[in-house]
Design a protein around this motif. Structure first.
Motif, PDB file in Angstrom:
ATOM      1  N   VAL A   9       0.837  -1.193   0.000  1.00 34.29           N
ATOM      2  CA  VAL A   9       0.000   0.000   0.000  1.00 34.29           C
ATOM      3  C   VAL A   9       0.876   1.248   0.000  1.00 34.29           C
ATOM      4  O   VAL A   9       1.783   1.385   0.825  1.00 34.29           O
ATOM      5  CB  VAL A   9      -0.941   0.025   1.220  1.00 34.29           C
ATOM      6  CG1 VAL A   9      -1.853   1.253   1.181  1.00 34.29           C
ATOM      7  CG2 VAL A   9      -1.766  -1.254   1.289  1.00 34.29           C
ATOM      8  N   THR A  27      -2.406   0.730  -4.802  1.00 33.57           N
ATOM      9  CA  THR A  27      -1.773  -0.586  -4.698  1.00 33.57           C
ATOM     10  C   THR A  27      -1.070  -0.940  -6.006  1.00 33.57           C
ATOM     11  O   THR A  27      -0.504  -2.020  -6.122  1.00 33.57           O
ATOM     12  CB  THR A  27      -2.801  -1.675  -4.338  1.00 33.57           C
ATOM     13  OG1 THR A  27      -3.840  -1.659  -5.308  1.00 33.57           O
ATOM     14  CG2 THR A  27      -3.363  -1.449  -2.940  1.00 33.57           C
ATOM     15  N   ARG A  86      -1.666   1.715   9.105  1.00 29.98           N
ATOM     16  CA  ARG A  86      -2.992   1.245   8.696  1.00 29.98           C
ATOM     17  C   ARG A  86      -4.045   2.342   8.823  1.00 29.98           C
ATOM     18  O   ARG A  86      -4.849   2.551   7.924  1.00 29.98           O
ATOM     19  CB  ARG A  86      -3.405   0.034   9.517  1.00 29.98           C
ATOM     20  CG  ARG A  86      -4.787  -0.445   9.144  1.00 29.98           C
ATOM     21  CD  ARG A  86      -5.285  -1.544  10.019  1.00 29.98           C
ATOM     22  NE  ARG A  86      -6.664  -1.835   9.636  1.00 29.98           N
ATOM     23  CZ  ARG A  86      -7.222  -2.988   9.789  1.00 29.98           C
ATOM     24  NH1 ARG A  86      -6.544  -3.974  10.312  1.00 29.98           N
ATOM     25  NH2 ARG A  86      -8.468  -3.162   9.433  1.00 29.98           N
ATOM     26  N   LEU A  90       2.621  -3.100   4.894  1.00 35.73           N
ATOM     27  CA  LEU A  90       1.165  -3.075   4.944  1.00 35.73           C
ATOM     28  C   LEU A  90       0.677  -3.612   3.611  1.00 35.73           C
ATOM     29  O   LEU A  90       1.057  -3.101   2.556  1.00 35.73           O
ATOM     30  CB  LEU A  90       0.653  -1.647   5.158  1.00 35.73           C
ATOM     31  CG  LEU A  90      -0.865  -1.494   5.238  1.00 35.73           C
ATOM     32  CD1 LEU A  90      -1.427  -2.240   6.461  1.00 35.73           C
ATOM     33  CD2 LEU A  90      -1.247  -0.017   5.287  1.00 35.73           C
ATOM     34  N   TYR A 144      -2.632  -5.056   1.118  1.00 32.00           N
ATOM     35  CA  TYR A 144      -4.067  -5.009   0.869  1.00 32.00           C
ATOM     36  C   TYR A 144      -4.429  -6.296   0.144  1.00 32.00           C
ATOM     37  O   TYR A 144      -3.858  -6.629  -0.892  1.00 32.00           O
ATOM     38  CB  TYR A 144      -4.427  -3.788   0.017  1.00 32.00           C
ATOM     39  CG  TYR A 144      -5.906  -3.522  -0.032  1.00 32.00           C
ATOM     40  CD1 TYR A 144      -6.579  -3.039   1.089  1.00 32.00           C
ATOM     41  CD2 TYR A 144      -6.632  -3.756  -1.187  1.00 32.00           C
ATOM     42  CE1 TYR A 144      -7.946  -2.792   1.058  1.00 32.00           C
ATOM     43  CE2 TYR A 144      -8.006  -3.513  -1.238  1.00 32.00           C
ATOM     44  CZ  TYR A 144      -8.647  -3.032  -0.109  1.00 32.00           C
ATOM     45  OH  TYR A 144      -9.992  -2.790  -0.143  1.00 32.00           O
ATOM     46  N   TYR A 202      -6.753  -4.575   5.029  1.00 33.55           N
ATOM     47  CA  TYR A 202      -5.334  -4.319   5.254  1.00 33.55           C
ATOM     48  C   TYR A 202      -4.785  -5.410   6.151  1.00 33.55           C
ATOM     49  O   TYR A 202      -5.410  -5.793   7.147  1.00 33.55           O
ATOM     50  CB  TYR A 202      -5.131  -2.946   5.916  1.00 33.55           C
ATOM     51  CG  TYR A 202      -5.536  -1.810   5.011  1.00 33.55           C
ATOM     52  CD1 TYR A 202      -4.776  -1.478   3.890  1.00 33.55           C
ATOM     53  CD2 TYR A 202      -6.675  -1.065   5.272  1.00 33.55           C
ATOM     54  CE1 TYR A 202      -5.150  -0.441   3.058  1.00 33.55           C
ATOM     55  CE2 TYR A 202      -7.048  -0.025   4.442  1.00 33.55           C
ATOM     56  CZ  TYR A 202      -6.285   0.288   3.345  1.00 33.55           C
ATOM     57  OH  TYR A 202      -6.650   1.310   2.522  1.00 33.55           O
TER      58      TYR A 202
END
Length: 164
Positions: free
Chosen positions: A22, A40, A82, A150, A152, A157
């Protein structure tokens, strides 16, 4: 369902299952107002010169700013970010409400406490159907504190677990 709709649903399902890192992209619009969004689709294109790409829909609320700007900031988000990812993917009117960012070079919005941020100059915009591939030449940046990535995946997440 018709076959075309089945194909579209299969396509969407496939990419929901493709985990992606992310990033957040920020810029200023023509009136100097900060804009931003999560992405993304960020990828490195070249190390020499340092080039990165991301994709976005021309229907996105931030597209008018990205269509006109010369410079923007690419932020890599870690697991600690996040809530920042949720802010940047939420209501566009609320993305810069609060103390999670500051003004940096060229007056660009820099998100605080990210793992990396890079200021870049937009050098190409390639329209493809209702989307655009944006190519950015990186000019400067900063590496922040290390963090787990992080990701996705399946509309949520995640932080990676065990090593495969």
């Amino acid at each position: 369902m018709n076959p075309m709709q089945d194909d579209l649903e299969a396509f969407k399902a496939a990419f929901r299952r493709h985990a992606a890192g992310v990033a957040a992209i920020t810029a200023k619009d023509a009136n100097g107002k900060p804009v931003g969004f999560t992405a993304t689709s960020l990828a490195s294109l070249s190390a020499v010169p340092p080039l990165a790409t991301f994709n976005m829909a021309r229907s996105a609320s931030s597209w008018p700013a990205i269509a006109e700007t010369d410079r923007l900031v690419i932020h890599m988000l870690g697991a600690r970010n996040r809530s920042l990812a949720e802010i940047m993917s939420g209501d566009n009117a609320s993305r810069f409400v609060g103390k999670h960012w500051h003004e940096g070079a060229h007056g660009l919005p820099i998100l605080d406490n990210v793992t990396t941020w890079m200021v870049g100059r937009v050098i190409e915009r390639f329209p493809v159907h209702n989307s655009v591939v944006v190519v950015v030449q990186i000019e400067s940046g900063e590496v922040g504190a290390d963090d787990a990535p992080l990701l996705y995946h399946e509309r949520q997440y995640l932080r990676p677990g065990e090593v495969a």
